[in-house]
Design a protein around this motif. Structure first.
Motif: not given
Length: 291
Positions: A209-222
């Protein structure tokens, strides 16, 4: 002024594959192509036979190499703007200097030197580790080199640490009109793996779950900036280098970030990037991020 896509050429078979790939890439992106031969050419001046009794000039072999590469690029796209240059310096040094005014640098996976048996040539490794612009090392299967997978693989690290790599991958997926496969690997700490199965499963779920949240955060703006790009988000348990090498077999390009720390010397690649440059089954783009 539009920065060129620069290819390091040396007459090797790997270099010719890099020229083909770079010519197609320059056409897709609407960039000029610049072919650079960086070498202390007296070392190689006997590689080409002389057609006269006189010894060839120092520049003749180098000029022949860049001219042949330019002809090859023109056959890929007759409308492509191609320039060439011969730089009297070691290949890696010449390319690193050229990278200060380049959209990206492209190299082959191996060179003409005595260590051709290495998985990655010393020039490609040095350029990928030190350039201040993106570096693409052209390697992998014929399907990947031809772009038949229609998939860009992005290895996502910590949020905000690989912003440049994320943007590069999105732009690449956009110009190719293909899917972006964004992957973040995760692992349970070693001490947690010793607990009984039920607890281990709960801990694993938490890390996923933590990895999924970090992935979403890394991609959000782009993601918001490139609404037309199809994105497939995946979290995978396992070492990142192993996960990305495995998934590179179904990709046309794998994109990873590299953190350039000011004042530090030597290779600045990291274990994941180093492994991909030696073992990926498709071209590898290393995109620097200033720290």
């Amino acid at each position: 002024m539009t920065l060129p896509l620069i290819v390091g050429v040396d007459g090797s078979e790997a270099c010719l594959l890099a020229v083909d790939w770079a010519a197609d890439e320059a056409t897709r992106r609407g960039l000029p192509l610049r072919l650079v031969y960086g070498c202390l050419w007296e070392r190689y001046e006997t590689d080409l036979p002389s057609t006269t009794l006189a010894r060839p000039s120092e520049r003749l072999p180098a000029e022949h190499i860049v001219a042949s590469a330019a002809e090859r690029a023109a056959r890929r796209d007759p409308e492509l703007k191609v320039t060439t240059d011969v730089v009297p310096a070691e290949a890696a040094d010449a390319l690193l200097r050229e990278g200060n005014n380049a959209f990206a640098l492209v190299t082959g996976a191996r060179g003409r030197g005595q260590l051709q048996g290495l998985l990655l040539g010393s020039v490609g490794l040095a350029v990928a580790a030190g350039a201040h612009c993106p570096v693409i090392v052209v390697r992998g299967s014929p399907a990947a080199l031809d772009g038949t997978h229609e998939r860009i693989l992005l290895g996502v690290g910590e949020p905000s640490a690989d912003d440049e790599a994320v943007r590069f991958a999105f732009r690449e997926a956009e110009v190719r009109g293909c899917t972006l496969d964004a992957v973040r690997a995760w692992r349970c700490p070693a001490q947690e793996s010793t607990y009984h199965a039920a607890l281990t499963a709960r801990q694993g779920h938490r890390h996923e779950e933590r990895a999924s949240a970090q992935l979403d955060e890394a991609l959000r703006d782009t993601v918001a900036a490139y609404p037309g790009v199809r994105v497939r988000r995946t979290t995978v348990e396992g070492p990142a280098r192993t996960v990305l090498v495995h998934r590179s077999a179904a990709a046309d390009l794998v994109v990873v970030g590299a953190r350039r720390r000011s004042g530090r010397f030597g290779l600045q690649l990291g274990r994941v990037n180093h492994t991909l440059l030696h073992h990926a089954d498709c071209p590898v783009a290393v995109v620097p991020q200033r720290v």
